[in-house]
Design a protein around this motif. Structure first.
Motif, PDB file in Angstrom:
ATOM      1  N   LYS A  45      -2.621 -19.854 -33.891  1.00  0.00           N
ATOM      2  CA  LYS A  45      -2.628 -21.287 -33.569  1.00  0.00           C
ATOM      3  C   LYS A  45      -3.485 -22.099 -34.548  1.00  0.00           C
ATOM      4  O   LYS A  45      -4.534 -22.664 -34.190  1.00  0.00           O
ATOM      5  N   GLY A  65       7.312 -13.252 -29.530  1.00  0.00           N
ATOM      6  CA  GLY A  65       6.720 -12.184 -28.726  1.00  0.00           C
ATOM      7  C   GLY A  65       7.356 -10.810 -28.721  1.00  0.00           C
ATOM      8  O   GLY A  65       7.648 -10.241 -27.663  1.00  0.00           O
ATOM      9  N   TYR A  95       6.575  -7.080 -30.859  1.00  0.00           N
ATOM     10  CA  TYR A  95       5.710  -6.443 -31.843  1.00  0.00           C
ATOM     11  C   TYR A  95       5.965  -4.942 -31.848  1.00  0.00           C
ATOM     12  O   TYR A  95       6.209  -4.357 -30.787  1.00  0.00           O
ATOM     13  N   GLN A 153      -7.664 -12.208 -29.543  1.00  0.00           N
ATOM     14  CA  GLN A 153      -6.303 -12.474 -30.015  1.00  0.00           C
ATOM     15  C   GLN A 153      -5.662 -11.240 -30.633  1.00  0.00           C
ATOM     16  O   GLN A 153      -6.240 -10.592 -31.507  1.00  0.00           O
TER      17      GLN A 153
HETATM   18  C1  G1P Z   1       1.362 -15.740 -27.997  1.00  0.00           C
HETATM   19  C2  G1P Z   1       0.731 -15.223 -29.287  1.00  0.00           C
HETATM   20  C3  G1P Z   1       1.217 -16.045 -30.483  1.00  0.00           C
HETATM   21  C4  G1P Z   1       2.732 -16.033 -30.538  1.00  0.00           C
HETATM   22  C5  G1P Z   1       3.319 -16.512 -29.203  1.00  0.00           C
HETATM   23  C6  G1P Z   1       4.831 -16.326 -29.196  1.00  0.00           C
HETATM   24  O1  G1P Z   1       0.865 -17.034 -27.755  1.00  0.00           O
HETATM   25  O2  G1P Z   1      -0.683 -15.299 -29.168  1.00  0.00           O
HETATM   26  O3  G1P Z   1       0.701 -15.496 -31.662  1.00  0.00           O
HETATM   27  O4  G1P Z   1       3.176 -16.861 -31.592  1.00  0.00           O
HETATM   28  O5  G1P Z   1       2.775 -15.765 -28.100  1.00  0.00           O
HETATM   29  O6  G1P Z   1       5.411 -16.801 -28.014  1.00  0.00           O
HETATM   30  P1  G1P Z   1       1.010 -17.783 -26.336  1.00  0.00           P
HETATM   31  O7  G1P Z   1       2.364 -18.425 -26.341  1.00  0.00           O
HETATM   32  O8  G1P Z   1       0.903 -16.730 -25.277  1.00  0.00           O
HETATM   33  O9  G1P Z   1      -0.088 -18.782 -26.293  1.00  0.00           O
END
Ligand code: G1P
Length: 297
Positions: free
Chosen positions: A193, A207, A209, A231
């Motif tokens: 972010k 999401g 990986y 993170q």
């Molecule tokens: C998470 C991850 C982020 C990713 C995202 C995708 O963030 O921390 O790196 O880009 O999911 O959906 P969140 O959406 O849970 O804040």
């Protein structure tokens, strides 16, 4: 030799406050697109990619998830008596075998990296997948399957990646690209972010990986990052610093952000229209609605 990926972690401990009041009594992962809960889409995708063990990182109030994956003998026998074989098969397709599924509690909401770390003892020394069920991906070949095939060539760590508008980059983990090879990129940095205007690219992490156990070791050590949370992005970025390969994979498919109301509604429309038994009537309705935008107010 690269090991096969047979375990997947599903972080499902979040409170889902964006969907209150619904999430006051149901986990957001049980919210349904057409007639299947979000989590079922994630499980089906994992199975298609060869996953055999499903690890849920949960929290208080997520009991409905455990019930969902349990066998339902009373319901099954009622359907059998009524000879509703199609429904019986649908129901059975959601059952999990004993030992196939494990639940770990994340006792404190310390972030995605921490949630994954909570499952470390169930992973041991092998690569594993992480699936965020909020990200629903409609694809001819399920996204994680595309990734495991690509991973067989690369090894290392791999994240699903997608171009996003520049002004949206600060909502995601963002890749700093070393080499762009088309569907695959090699990565020289990752930022969770990034502040507006500082993103190294507009290639965002989605999401899905595939990670090495080294990432779990990194999670043992790292400090809180963006938002005061541990993170996952930072633990993967450490792999790059240690000289190991990290890749972004531009999957083929359409991603819906079902963690947001607008994304959830878009997914409902897309998955509704994809159902042969609903398509005609639903499309007709949507066309009529489009000319009457305030009909539901
Ligand atoms: C998470 C991850 C982020 C990713 C995202 C995708 O963030 O921390 O790196 O880009 O999911 O959906 P969140 O959406 O849970 O804040």
């Amino acid at each position: 030799m690269k090991r096969k990926v047979t375990k997947a972690i599903f972080p499902v401990a979040g409170l889902g406050t964006r969907f209150l009041p619904a999430t006051k009594s149901i986990p957001k992962e049980i919210m349904t697109l057409v007639d299947r809960p979000l989590i079922q889409y994630a499980i089906d995708e994992a199975r298609a990619a060869g996953i055999k063990e499903f690890i849920f990182v949960t929290s208080r109030g997520k009991g409905a998830l455990e019930d969902y994956f349990d066998h339902a003998p009373i319901l099954e026998s009622a359907l059998r008596k009524k000879k509703k074989h199609d429904l019986l098969n649908t129901l059975k397709s959601t059952n999990m075998d004993s030992g196939e599924i494990a639940y770990i509690r994340q006792h404190r909401a310390l972030g995605l990296g921490h949630a994954v770390w909570c499952a470390r003892r169930l992973i041991s020394n092998e690569p594993f997948a992480v699936i965020l069920p909020d990200d629903v991906i409609a694809a001819e070949r399920p996204c994680l399957q595309q990734m495991t095939e690509a991973y067989a060539e690369t090894g290392g760590c791999m994240v699903a990646a997608m171009e996003v508008p520049a002004d949206a980059a600060s909502s995601y983990g963002v890749l700093d690209v070393k080499e762009d090879m088309g569907s695959m990129v090699s990565v020289k940095g990752m930022v969770e972010k990034p502040a507006a205007g500082t993103a190294p690219s507009n290639l965002a992490v989605i999401g899905r990986y595939i990670l090495t156990p080294d990432v779990l070791r990194n999670l043992n050590r790292i400090k809180a990052g963006t938002g005061g949370e541990i993170q996952l992005t930072d633990a993967i970025a450490q792999e790059i610093e240690s000289g190991r390969g990290v890749y972004g994979y531009r999957f083929r498919g359409q991603r819906f952000d079902c963690g947001s109301k607008a994304g959830f509604l878009q997914a409902t429309v897309a998955f509704g229209l994809a159902r042969p038994e609903l398509r005609e009537e639903f499309a007709r309705y949507l066309q009529a609605m489009a000319s009457l935008p305030h009909a539901a107010q």
